[in-house]
Design an enzyme around this catalytic site. Sequence first.
Site, PDB file in Angstrom:
ATOM      1  N   GLY A   1      51.583  35.390  37.266  1.00  0.00           N
ATOM      2  CA  GLY A   1      50.221  35.518  37.767  1.00  0.00           C
ATOM      3  C   GLY A   1      49.664  34.135  38.037  1.00  0.00           C
ATOM      4  O   GLY A   1      50.077  33.163  37.412  1.00  0.00           O
ATOM      5  N   THR A   2      48.733  34.052  38.959  1.00  0.00           N
ATOM      6  CA  THR A   2      48.317  32.722  39.385  1.00  0.00           C
ATOM      7  C   THR A   2      46.871  32.378  39.043  1.00  0.00           C
ATOM      8  O   THR A   2      46.587  32.062  37.910  1.00  0.00           O
ATOM      9  CB  THR A   2      48.622  32.522  40.875  1.00  0.00           C
ATOM     10  OG1 THR A   2      48.123  33.650  41.603  1.00  0.00           O
ATOM     11  CG2 THR A   2      50.111  32.446  41.114  1.00  0.00           C
TER      12      THR A   2
END
Length: 274
Positions: free
Chosen positions: A52-53
Amino acid sequence: MADPLGAAGRLPAVFMTPGTSSFADFLSRSAPHLLPGARSGLPGPVTEVAHGTTIVAVAFPGGVIMAGDRRATQGHMIAQRDVEKVHHADDYSCVGYAGTAGVGAELIRLFQVELEHYEKIEGSTLSLDAKANRLAAMVKGNLPMALQGLAVVPLFAGYDLDTGKGRIFSYDIAAAKSEERTYESIGSGSVFAKGSLKKRFRSDLSQDDAVRISVEALYDAADDDSATGGPDVIRKLYPIVAVVTADGYRRYADDEIEPVVTAIIADRSTNSGG
């Protein structure tokens, strides 16, 4: 399969032994293998997992906004376009994560149960500082996994019932906790998101303005960071946006965020330089 209640139909002794009001402590005694950081001893660094960013949080008078993009990546590939990285923690707080998606989701679930378990056992809620400290302990427990490539860092925010303000807490992989007074961002696009927020943040932001600059910060991050997903108008995939105020936690519906995204795109179309 063995009967978990035993031959006499009773719960195992560990369930009846007095302990602390921490669910994580109980789990470490009764089933330590279920803790997020318990699966160390891997043969080497792990790389082929989804990540996830970018997450942002913005404080405004009366509360705090948290927003996250929807992309998860695996190496140079897009692993998922609609992942949710911003979550309800309890009635007056929210939490997001950046890093290994599976470990992050597991950490969030454990944190949610931890807060709920405490409230049921003690009959009251933890203070916001105590919640932030509980989360730090969980991050520290994941350190062995982080050192093998399965790192995850959370961003925690909530409304402090004692001070009447929104507060933001960030962490590193070693569980160092920092309180951010204005805004914060974590993840691969955080440097670009912070640059965007630095230009647009004001101490007198309205809630609507805080939503706007949060979404705009994610837009700017996606413009320069390939691992951050921008708004996908075709698929109608928009950032997850949540607000926490004296009224509690609320997640914005997609049809509330869509006009914000539309306005940003319209403004950018007349100013292609950003």
